[in-house]
Design an enzyme around this catalytic site. Structure first.
Site, mmCIF file in Angstrom:
data_model
loop_
_atom_site.group_PDB
_atom_site.id
_atom_site.type_symbol
_atom_site.label_atom_id
_atom_site.label_comp_id
_atom_site.label_asym_id
_atom_site.label_seq_id
_atom_site.Cartn_x
_atom_site.Cartn_y
_atom_site.Cartn_z
ATOM 1 N N HIS A 177 0.949 -1.117 0.057
ATOM 2 C CA HIS A 177 -0.084 -0.135 -0.084
ATOM 3 C C HIS A 177 0.997 1.495 -0.019
ATOM 4 O O HIS A 177 0.280 2.185 -0.406
ATOM 5 C CB HIS A 177 -0.978 0.113 1.105
ATOM 6 C CG HIS A 177 -2.155 -0.913 1.161
ATOM 7 N ND1 HIS A 177 -3.419 -0.699 0.597
ATOM 8 C CD2 HIS A 177 -2.053 -2.327 1.349
ATOM 9 C CE1 HIS A 177 -4.013 -1.871 0.549
ATOM 10 N NE2 HIS A 177 -3.530 -2.831 0.918
ATOM 11 N N ASP B 3 3.596 9.278 -0.697
ATOM 12 C CA ASP B 3 2.410 8.765 -0.434
ATOM 13 C C ASP B 3 2.103 7.739 -1.341
ATOM 14 O O ASP B 3 2.345 7.510 -2.439
ATOM 15 C CB ASP B 3 0.892 9.559 -0.431
ATOM 16 C CG ASP B 3 0.153 9.403 0.570
ATOM 17 O OD1 ASP B 3 0.066 8.327 1.224
ATOM 18 O OD2 ASP B 3 -0.451 10.447 1.187
HETATM 19 P P1 ADQ Z 1 -2.985 5.944 4.727
HETATM 20 O O1 ADQ Z 1 -1.408 6.568 4.985
HETATM 21 O O2 ADQ Z 1 -3.694 5.809 6.021
HETATM 22 O O3 ADQ Z 1 -3.097 4.688 3.931
HETATM 23 P P2 ADQ Z 1 -4.834 7.592 3.001
HETATM 24 O O4 ADQ Z 1 -4.894 6.517 1.778
HETATM 25 O O5 ADQ Z 1 -4.783 9.041 2.788
HETATM 26 O O6 ADQ Z 1 -3.687 7.162 3.885
HETATM 27 O O7 ADQ Z 1 -6.275 7.193 4.027
HETATM 28 C C1 ADQ Z 1 -6.693 6.131 4.256
HETATM 29 C C2 ADQ Z 1 -8.049 6.301 4.903
HETATM 30 O O8 ADQ Z 1 -7.894 6.854 6.092
HETATM 31 C C3 ADQ Z 1 -9.198 7.112 3.894
HETATM 32 O O9 ADQ Z 1 -10.329 6.243 3.620
HETATM 33 C C4 ADQ Z 1 -9.429 8.405 5.004
HETATM 34 O O10 ADQ Z 1 -10.699 8.797 4.859
HETATM 35 C C5 ADQ Z 1 -9.165 7.840 6.415
HETATM 36 N N1 ADQ Z 1 -8.617 8.994 6.953
HETATM 37 C C6 ADQ Z 1 -7.469 9.668 6.771
HETATM 38 N N2 ADQ Z 1 -7.295 10.727 7.415
HETATM 39 C C7 ADQ Z 1 -8.427 10.647 8.237
HETATM 40 C C8 ADQ Z 1 -9.028 11.787 9.347
HETATM 41 N N3 ADQ Z 1 -8.453 12.717 9.801
HETATM 42 N N4 ADQ Z 1 -10.276 11.230 9.830
HETATM 43 C C9 ADQ Z 1 -10.929 10.265 9.437
HETATM 44 N N5 ADQ Z 1 -10.376 9.372 8.322
HETATM 45 C C10 ADQ Z 1 -9.275 9.623 7.984
HETATM 46 C C11 ADQ Z 1 -1.994 3.931 3.250
HETATM 47 C C12 ADQ Z 1 -1.013 4.611 2.458
HETATM 48 C C13 ADQ Z 1 -1.896 5.458 1.522
HETATM 49 C C14 ADQ Z 1 -2.764 4.503 0.497
HETATM 50 C C15 ADQ Z 1 -3.844 3.669 1.514
HETATM 51 C C16 ADQ Z 1 -4.735 2.591 0.757
HETATM 52 O O11 ADQ Z 1 -0.144 5.453 3.144
HETATM 53 O O12 ADQ Z 1 -0.769 5.797 0.444
HETATM 54 O O13 ADQ Z 1 -3.469 5.195 -0.290
HETATM 55 O O14 ADQ Z 1 -2.818 3.080 2.446
HETATM 56 O O15 ADQ Z 1 -3.832 1.849 0.012
#
Ligand code: ADQ
Length: 470
Positions: free
Chosen positions: A153, A361
């Site tokens: 991921h 990311d």
């Molecule tokens: P993350 O680093 O956690 O994921 P991201 O893809 O932006 O980053 O977010 C994942 C989920 O977390 C989203 O559904 C989002 O809504 C939720 N989220 C983020 N911030 C939030 C907040 N402040 N409050 C509530 N919910 C929040 C990792 C990788 C990413 C990749 C994902 C999926 O780092 O690059 O996109 O996995 O593969």
């Protein structure tokens, strides 16, 4: 039809799924039969050799407990203090303790031993993320011959960052024991190819006899997405409307600029606030007419680099408040808590600018969710880091270099001044791309690939950049 076995560090909890990924994978399991395997979240004195199986909202979930020491070495140590910073090219933030690697392998071996007991010969196993790179090796060691796929991921590191990881050759050999390795972006495939073609130069501690053979492993880019139409519906749901009403009351005529992230140094939060600071400094006429809301709940906050990021962000936000706040106007609000998806969808819809500027990311699903939540008649503008995997999917966003805070500041001005026609045109292109890369198709495509027997012809789709690396 074969059962699907999903393996990840944590398993889904009871109640509505927290994200599109969990929803999509639950759907896969509901349609294809199978179970989800992972850590229970419990720390015990002795490791559990056998998984406990339970029903979680109709889903079969198998979990094991870990010892405190193993969990510390595996999760906070090797996975999140070595692999996460290195894969995000933050070698300055790695901490290397040599014994963590043993804990990391021990936990993977424990996962494999408990999982192997539950497997049937034709089960298809899908392993998720950097915590579990050695799992296929450990399963193969136990005689498991099933098809095993791995999805990363987070971004794949450039060779120099990879070589800085202790035991990187073993980790790459672990990847070669999967039938299929999926990554987010072309950028990741290119970085992987760079390693696969040249391999690591020997050091005094590692002999040259370590060429890794990837000829039996398919490496494919499968960019993940969200469910943009679900977000479109959520953004007009009563819960989202409640959030919108609440926000409108406090915003008045001010335009909302929004950031939503886990509090993580990879997300570029201090740089983002600094860009906003420059925007306010250079565009005095916008003061009092805009408000920046950053939602960033703490994550991994037992790790000192995360505490330091939190402190830096506090200081930068305080500085901007001190410089620009007036008795009756505050330039920003910084909220350190998580919101449910309906409230987030409301915030996304209200935001005239989605400011998504990670330094690096894997994908960034917030970008997909922001697009899905826009009002098609009057959409907001997405400002997106060129270093998010999402940048490959969304050329119609205003793309910025997040390290260049002058450029990001200028993008904020351009976004706020953008006319309706251009906003609509960009939104339409972005929404079409978000739909094309929806998370449901992503899961189906990965599994269609993984389910192929060796010798079957490859399904035709444009996500394949590489079939095998010799
Ligand atoms: P993350 O680093 O956690 O994921 P991201 O893809 O932006 O980053 O977010 C994942 C989920 O977390 C989203 O559904 C989002 O809504 C939720 N989220 C983020 N911030 C939030 C907040 N402040 N409050 C509530 N919910 C929040 C990792 C990788 C990413 C990749 C994902 C999926 O780092 O690059 O996109 O996995 O593969």
């Amino acid at each position: 039809m074969s059962r699907i076995v999903i393996v990840s560090n944590r398993t889904p909890a009871k109640g509505p799924a927290a994200g599109g990924l969990a929803v999509a994978l639950k759907k896969v399991l509901a349609e294809r039969q199978g179970f989800w395997f992972g850590w229970s979240g419990k720390l015990t004195d002795s490791p559990s050799p056998t998984a406990q199986i339970q029903d979680v909202d109709g889903l079969s979930v198998a979990q094991i407990d870990l010892t405190r020491d193993d969990h510390q070495a595996y999760y906070s140590g090797f996975a999140n203090s070595i692999l996460w910073p290195s894969f995000h090219l933050r070698l300055d933030l790695t901490t290397i303790e040599s014994h963590w690697y043993e804990g990391y392998r021990r936990v993977n071996a424990q996962f494999a031993a408990a999982l192997a007991k539950l497997l049937r010969p034709d089960d298809i196993i899908w392993v998720h993320d950097y915590h579990l790179i050695p799992l296929a090796t450990e399963l193969r060691r136990l005689g498991v011959r099933n098809r095993i796929g791995f999805y990363l991921h987070i971004p794949f590191p450039t060779p120099d960052a990879l070589y800085a990881i202790p035991h990187h050759t073993d980790l790459m050999r672990d990847l070669s024991h999967y039938d299929l390795v999926g990554m987010q972006a072309k950028r990741d495939i290119a970085a992987f190819m760079e390693f696969a073609e040249h391999q690591a130069p020997p050091t005094f501690a590692s002999s040259a006899n370590h060429h890794v053979d990837f000829s039996r492993t398919e490496i494919v880019a499968f960019p993940i997405g969200s469910d943009p139409d679900a977000f479109a519906s959520l953004s007009v749901s009563p819960a989202a409307q409640k959030m919108i009403t609440r926000m409108r009351r406090s915003l008045g005529d001010q335009q909302l600029i929004l950031g939503v992230d886990r509090l993580d140094y990879s997300k570029g939060l201090p740089q983002r606030v600094e860009a906003y600071e420059k925007f306010l400094a250079h565009n005095a006429s916008f003061r009092r007419g805009v408000h920046f809301l950053q939602v960033a709940p703490p994550s991994r906050d037992t790790i000192k680099e995360y505490q330091a990021t939190s402190e830096t962000l506090d200081a930068v936000c305080g500085r901007v408040m001190g410089k620009f706040a007036e008795p009756d106007w505050q330039p920003l609000t910084y909220v350190k808590r998580a919101y449910g998806q309906p409230s987030l969808a409301g915030l996304y819809r209200l935001a005239r600018v989605g400011l998504i500027t990670p330094l690096r990311d894997g994908m960034n699903l917030v970008a997909h969710e922001y697009i899905g939540s826009q009002n098609p008649e009057d959409p907001g503008v997405l400002i997106l880091s060129r270093f998010a995997g999402a940048a490959e999917i969304f050329p119609a966003a205003l793309q910025v270099n997040p390290f260049d805070t002058d450029e990001s500041a200028e993008a904020i001005r351009v976004a706020l001044e953008m006319g309706l026609e251009e906003r609509r045109a960009r939104y339409e292109a972005l929404m079409a791309a978000a739909r094309k890369h929806n998370v449901g198709d992503w899961a189906e495509e990965f599994l269609a690939h993984l389910s192929r027997k060796p010798g079957d012809s490859a399904p035709q789709h444009d996500h394949i950049y590489l079939n095998s690396v010799a």
